[in-house]
Design a protein around this motif. Sequence first.
Motif, short mmCIF file in Angstrom:
data_model
loop_
_atom_site.label_atom_id
_atom_site.label_comp_id
_atom_site.label_asym_id
_atom_site.label_seq_id
_atom_site.Cartn_x
_atom_site.Cartn_y
_atom_site.Cartn_z
N LEU A 221 0.83 -1.20 0.00
CA LEU A 221 0.00 0.00 0.00
C LEU A 221 0.87 1.26 0.00
O LEU A 221 1.80 1.36 0.81
CB LEU A 221 -0.91 -0.01 1.23
CG LEU A 221 -2.19 0.82 1.16
CD1 LEU A 221 -3.11 0.32 0.06
CD2 LEU A 221 -2.90 0.78 2.51
N PRO A 222 0.61 2.20 -0.91
CA PRO A 222 1.43 3.42 -0.97
C PRO A 222 1.46 4.14 0.37
O PRO A 222 0.49 4.10 1.14
CB PRO A 222 0.74 4.26 -2.04
CG PRO A 222 -0.02 3.29 -2.88
CD PRO A 222 -0.45 2.19 -1.95
N ALA A 223 2.57 4.79 0.64
CA ALA A 223 2.73 5.51 1.91
C ALA A 223 1.63 6.56 2.07
O ALA A 223 1.27 7.27 1.13
CB ALA A 223 4.11 6.19 1.95
N ALA A 224 1.08 6.61 3.28
CA ALA A 224 -0.02 7.53 3.55
C ALA A 224 0.46 8.98 3.53
O ALA A 224 1.59 9.29 3.95
CB ALA A 224 -0.64 7.21 4.91
N ARG A 225 -0.41 9.84 3.03
CA ARG A 225 -0.16 11.28 3.07
C ARG A 225 -1.26 11.92 3.90
O ARG A 225 -2.34 11.34 4.07
CB ARG A 225 -0.16 11.84 1.65
CG ARG A 225 0.99 11.31 0.78
CD ARG A 225 0.87 11.81 -0.65
NE ARG A 225 1.97 11.32 -1.47
CZ ARG A 225 2.05 11.50 -2.79
NH1 ARG A 225 1.08 12.18 -3.42
NH2 ARG A 225 3.08 11.02 -3.46
N PRO A 226 -1.04 13.10 4.44
CA PRO A 226 -2.07 13.75 5.26
C PRO A 226 -3.39 13.88 4.50
O PRO A 226 -3.41 14.24 3.32
CB PRO A 226 -1.46 15.12 5.58
CG PRO A 226 0.02 14.91 5.46
CD PRO A 226 0.21 13.91 4.37
N ALA B 96 -5.84 6.20 -1.41
CA ALA B 96 -6.63 6.70 -2.53
C ALA B 96 -6.62 8.22 -2.60
O ALA B 96 -6.43 8.81 -3.67
CB ALA B 96 -8.06 6.17 -2.44
N GLU B 97 -6.82 8.87 -1.45
CA GLU B 97 -6.86 10.32 -1.42
C GLU B 97 -5.48 10.92 -1.67
O GLU B 97 -5.34 11.87 -2.44
CB GLU B 97 -7.40 10.79 -0.06
CG GLU B 97 -8.88 10.58 0.13
CD GLU B 97 -9.70 11.57 -0.66
OE1 GLU B 97 -9.79 12.75 -0.26
OE2 GLU B 97 -10.26 11.17 -1.71
N GLY B 98 -4.47 10.36 -1.03
CA GLY B 98 -3.14 10.94 -1.12
C GLY B 98 -2.49 10.76 -2.48
O GLY B 98 -1.65 11.57 -2.88
N HIS B 99 -2.86 9.70 -3.19
CA HIS B 99 -2.23 9.41 -4.48
C HIS B 99 -3.21 9.54 -5.65
O HIS B 99 -2.91 9.10 -6.76
CB HIS B 99 -1.61 8.02 -4.46
CG HIS B 99 -0.52 7.87 -3.43
ND1 HIS B 99 0.81 8.12 -3.71
CD2 HIS B 99 -0.57 7.54 -2.12
CE1 HIS B 99 1.53 7.93 -2.62
NE2 HIS B 99 0.72 7.57 -1.63
#
Length: 394
Positions: free
Chosen positions: A32-37, A157-160
């Motif tokens: 899973l891609p690294a989470a972003r704020p 999903a939101e961050g990327h």
Amino acid sequence: MTVLLWVPVVSLLAWLWLTLAQGFFWRTDQRLPAARPVARWPEVVVLVPARDEAEVLPVSLPSLLAQRYPGRARVVLVDDHSTDGTGDLARRLGQAGGGAGLALTVTTPPPLPPGWTGKLWALRHGVERAGRAEYLLLTDADIAHGPDSLAALVAAAEGHRLDLVSQMARLRVETRWERLIVPAFVYFFAQLYPFRWSNRPGSRTAAAAGGCSLVRRTALERAGGIAAIRGAVIDDVNLARAVKRTGGRTWLGLAEQVGSVRPYPELGQLWRMVSRSAYAQLRHSPLLLLGTVLGLALVYLVPPVALVAGAVAGSWGAAAAGGAAWALMAGTFTPMLRYYRQPAPAALLLPFTALLYLLMTVDSAVQHWRGRGSAWKGRTYGKALEPGPGPAPD
């Protein structure tokens, strides 16, 4: 060159190509891609199609109701006309939490119409009950989620800016047959649909894992909704194709917090799991079936046979080619065994496992020719339902 020599040489060349040019399918680093704020946590509805799932719901459903999600979220379980009390059990499990977790709705769709698979008809009904939620998490009734699974999926999903985020759930590997069959199942899937290619924008390859797929509602609508893939037995891949074909961005990787709780203690159960959709994957084509059988034999069966036969016959070139091909095979399978926490020497058994998959594929075709099609949970789906939309993978 004799036949005994050139056949293993061709097999070795095939393994060199698979190892270096098939999207590095054998690597297990697509996580899973690294989470972003996340500035604002969107509303999510978790959709669980369930037919005769009373055996696994006590483990899987509470894990969904206990999700620690910062935004609005609820669970809709679609009881697909079960005969084992699935719906009533789900309601009791929802009440057991005392309202502390996510809200649960249990609903039943109308009778299954022609041209639809049961799971997709249930999902369509669930989508209708989801209203205008921004995301839908499509997850199977046998899939358990870690407490932060939903938040991690939405953050990715939101961050990327992804329209479909899917994770290949970690399947059970507790019995000897599960340890032999399951890691190879994921390995073969990744070989057919390399995750890197699927995750690359603009690539024709698209794939998802039906057990855990978070999809943006607007992307699903743009792709034609569940109705666009209504007859697809292999619904996850067809959903990813539909989303990607209409401009959506998709991502697929291996899971850390998502796992199947369904047991497959006997070979027969695993056999049916694979054979029910194997021939559908080949678009019910006898020519593709023949090519698949020959390809599996050349790539997976020739190396150990050539190693032994070459040594016996004194053809050391054939033995060397067969041994090198077998070594590449085992080497590329080892990362998947590590992911499933299995011993590395088990990679040497992959030719035997591939033989089982070859037989399962042939059996799938035989069952289709006998009119039994893709049978699951008391329903049989014939050729008229397949294939789903979209081009074949690269």
